[in-house]
Design an enzyme around this catalytic site. Structure first.
Site, mmCIF file in Angstrom:
data_model
loop_
_atom_site.group_PDB
_atom_site.id
_atom_site.type_symbol
_atom_site.label_atom_id
_atom_site.label_comp_id
_atom_site.label_asym_id
_atom_site.label_seq_id
_atom_site.Cartn_x
_atom_site.Cartn_y
_atom_site.Cartn_z
ATOM 1 N NE ARG A 6 19.013 8.160 -1.858
ATOM 2 C CZ ARG A 6 17.791 7.671 -1.954
ATOM 3 N NH1 ARG A 6 16.924 8.193 -2.801
ATOM 4 N NH2 ARG A 6 17.428 6.643 -1.204
ATOM 5 N N GLY A 39 14.053 0.170 -1.691
ATOM 6 C CA GLY A 39 14.909 -0.260 -0.582
ATOM 7 C C GLY A 39 14.273 -0.492 0.771
ATOM 8 N N GLY A 40 13.052 -0.030 0.995
ATOM 9 C CA GLY A 40 12.366 -0.406 2.245
ATOM 10 C C GLY A 40 12.574 0.477 3.449
ATOM 11 C CD GLU A 47 10.471 8.827 -9.576
ATOM 12 O OE1 GLU A 47 10.130 7.687 -9.210
ATOM 13 O OE2 GLU A 47 11.521 9.040 -10.204
ATOM 14 C CG ASN A 77 10.822 2.580 -10.014
ATOM 15 O OD1 ASN A 77 11.290 1.572 -10.563
ATOM 16 N ND2 ASN A 77 10.954 3.785 -10.515
#
Lengths: 516, 209
Positions: A339, A92-93, A479, A87
């Site tokens: 989020r 998104g950087g 993760e 992933n």
């Protein structure tokens, strides 16, 4: 019921299965792996030997490989998919750093404690604080490491939701490839290359308690867990699991949160499955907080996966535009909240929300991004352009008067330098909304990050489910490890987590005494 | 599909005009050859979108039937692979004993009856004069070639990106995900139909050779 709760701590089922009792239940919970929970016997001889085996080639696995190699360990770097990067390479950087040189340049005050507070707040204080502190304390050092050791390039600071101030270094590449590729290049220089299509089929834990190697399947074809050729690899020092989350594993997701089953889209790559976690549980790791599954609030129903939408929804509209509920014409959340808050708010509004900006806002929010992004997003049907506010409202069935009032209130806030309605962070770059054309992306949250995983300590050692003590020879990072982010992870904190703990695990694994 | 069949029909009409192909009959409807278990498939007519699992079987197996036995392609005869008559279109002239040069008389890439785009790319490469060792360093153990092997003839990734910069959806040769997502072998399979790797995650409908 008791069957199910026992299964969550793998060992219980393991013993039952070994005793031959409840074998049917054990099989039912094996969930497609084609085998029941049971420890694998140690091989009589090994096909290959190295010091450290690293499973996974995202940020964490690659960081671990760099550090372990640098410390003189021989390394086997395994990747089950056809491409390295997991992933991470499609992410998104952005990477968080508190009290950084770029913040100093822009006059932004920040501190390690502020980042800790932000992470704990978003995590509903479920985060394991000792792990959060390590990430926050090392955040600037970690970003500096990417610059000094890897030559990573950044284009400036971004303000991610839930962070008190802009503190996220944005990659010039606009994607996680901006770090993964330099990591791979660095490893190649060091003589280490990822072995793609190599599945970690089993972790091997000796009855003496130590993890001593793995069974892999070479030439594995995802997702067929029986494909490929089995081979044993001995880890003289340690195995590091950097195997990612289970965002693209609907059945395991559903087991942890029955609302998040198969129909829901995800931003994750197809390899983000729970198989490595199942193997970890099978040898006695402790799964913590697996029900906290994060939905990304900035995705669109008009494309698959992560797609283009977040560049606009987060990059442009969250700072320079507005998110509105099309049924009311009103804002429904602080567009820069964490989020979870935002995804929950979108779902509560019946998934009928949009993010929009005016032309000026688009320009400000997309500085440094490829100039053809606008065309690509329009072409893909993700971004919709309207020559006037009236046409935008009509197209999305938004009550026009309420929408105009929402914009007026926001514009007054721009003058006042304060968002009275939602308390959103206002930088001095934010301008009034009103210049045509207007751009819209429809919102629909998707599964993004799984907070739960194996319990670890500050050294990234895995914790045994029975003894509560570290499992000798096994590290879990990224993760795949649980507890770091609590209920919800803040944007750009995964990069910091993965790189920081990946490096820690690589250094520690290389320093472990060999068992043979 | 219809267009492809039409194209094939036209090609066969052309083939008919080649002097030694007098016994050919143009029967484009007979192009569908799905072959017995795991030997190979005739891609021009295959509707099978997931033939990847056949890759291992397609040219593996007995010596002399492998196509990977180390001989440069021009020494090969078509019939070593296409021994089963059904592998060729009905009415195709016998290829037993014919060398690759023979195949190229009709099907070379500069010929009107080129099969480029309708057959496996490996064949296109063969017809253009390529050899096994041109791509595979060790034909005894033919792994996937490095991207540099491809770009040596086809130009740099930057040059390829220029050629595809106006392709709908996104430029397949300028992925924001970096070099690992620009490996040629992710999409351009040589011994089986190509695969749109981007479509793993995106709605990008690329048509690719």
């Amino acid at each position: 019921m008791s069957e199910q709760s026992k299964n969550k701590i793998g060992k219980a089922v393991t013993r039952r299965a070994m005793l031959g009792a409840g074998a049917a239940a054990g099989a039912a919970f094996a969930l497609g792996s084609g085998a029941e929970a049971a420890p694998q016997a140690m091989p009589e001889s090994w096909d290959e030997e190295v010091d450290v085996i690293i499973v996974g080639t995202g940020f964490a696995g690659l960081a671990a490989a760099i550090e372990a190699t640098k410390a003189g360990a021989s390394v086997a770097l395994l990747e089950k998919m056809r491409t390295p990067g997991g992933n991470s390479i499609i992410s998104g950087g952005v990477i968080a750093a508190a009290g950084s040189p770029l913040q100093a340049e822009e006059g932004i005050e920040d501190s390690v404690q502020t980042l800790i507070d932000d992470m704990m707040k978003a995590g509903l204080n479920l985060n394991h604080p000792e792990l959060v502190r390590i990430i926050a304390e090392k955040s600037v050092e970690t970003v500096q490491w990417t610059i000094d050791e890897l030559g990573v390039e950044y284009r400036g600071l971004a303000h991610m939701g839930g962070h008190a101030v802009p503190r996220s270094y944005a990659l010039a590449a606009g994607s996680g490839s901006g770090i993964v590729v330099p990591q791979l290049d660095k490893l190649k220089e060091m003589g280490v290359e990822p072995r793609t299509r190599t599945l970690m089929k089993h972790l091997l834990r000796d009855p003496d308690g130590r993890v001593k190697g793995v069974i892999v399947h070479e030439k594995y074809r995802h997702p067929d867990l029986d494909s490929g050729t089995p081979k044993s690899i001995k880890a003289r020092k340690a195995v590091i699991m950097a195997t990612g989350g289970f965002g693209n594993d609907p059945s395991f997701r559903k087991l942890q949160d029955p609302r998040l089953g198969g129909e829901l889209d995800t931003t994750n790559h197809p390899g983000a499955t729970a198989q490595p976690l199942r193997e970890a549980m099978n040898i006695g790791c402790t799964l913590v907080q697996p029900s906290w599954i994060q939905l990304g609030p900035w995705t669109s129903p008009d494309e698959r996966g992560f797609g283009y939408a977040p560049h606009f929804v987060q990059g442009v509209a969250a700072s320079y535009g507005l998110w509105v509920d099309t049924q009311t014409g009103k804002r429904f959340v602080n567009e820069l909240a964490d989020r979870k808050t935002r995804a929950d708010a979108i779902l509560a509004a019946g998934n009928k929300c949009i993010a929009f900006s005016d032309a000026d806002g688009y320009v400000k929010g997309s500085t440094g991004r490829p100039t053809d992004n606008l065309d690509k997003m329009k072409e893909a049907g993700v971004l919709l352009e309207y020559p006037s506010l009236e046409e935008m409202a009509a197209a999305h069935n938004i009550p026009l008067d309420a929408l105009k009032e929402t914009i007026e209130t926001f514009n007054a806030g721009v003058d006042a330098g304060e968002d009275s309605e939602m308390g959103r962070y206002m930088s001095d770059k934010v301008g009034k909304i009103g210049t045509a054309p207007f751009y819209v992306v429809r919102l629909s949250p998707k599964v993004h990050h799984t907070m739960g995983g194996c319990a670890i300590n500050e050294k990234a050692e895995a914790i045994d489910v029975v003894s509560g003590e570290p499992i000798v020879g096994l590290y879990v990072v990224g993760e795949a490890a649980g507890g770091v982010h609590g209920a919800s992870r803040l944007g750009s904190c995964a990069y910091a987590d993965c790189l920081t703990f990946g490096r820690i695990a690589g250094q520690n694994a290389a320093a472990v005494e060999s068992w043979s | 599909m219809v267009l492809r069949r039409l194209t094939i029909a036209v090609l066969f009409a052309l083939v008919l005009s080649v002097p030694f192909s007098g016994q050919l009959a143009a029967q484009p409807e007979s192009q569908c050859f799905v072959v017995d278990d795991g030997v190979c498939i005739w891609p021009a007519a295959s509707d099978d979108n997931k033939p990847r699992q056949q890759r291992q079987n397609s040219h593996a197996g007995e010596e002399g039937l492998t196509g990977h036995d180390g001989k440069p392609a021009p020494e090969h005869v078509c019939a070593t692979c296409h021994e089963e008559p059904d592998l060729l279109p009905e009415g195709h002239l016998r290829t037993a004993g014919m060398s690759m040069r023979g195949c190229r008389i009709c099907h070379g890439t500069d010929q009107a009856s080129s099969l480029d785009g309708t057959i496996f790319q490996s064949h296109t490469h063969f017809f253009a004069g390529g050899t096994c060792v041109g791509c595979h360093e060790d034909p005894e153990d033919p792994g996937e070639p490095e991207t540099a092997v491809c770009t040596a003839c086809h130009g740099t990734l930057e040059e390829l990106a220029l050629k595809t910069e106006h392709v709908a959806h996104a430029n397949p040769h300028a992925s924001p995900h970096g070099a690992p997502y620009a490996e040629c072998v992710l999409c351009h399979y040589q011994h089986e139909p190509p695969d749109n790797f981007c479509a793993t995650c995106h709605d990008f409908e690329f048509k690719l050779p």
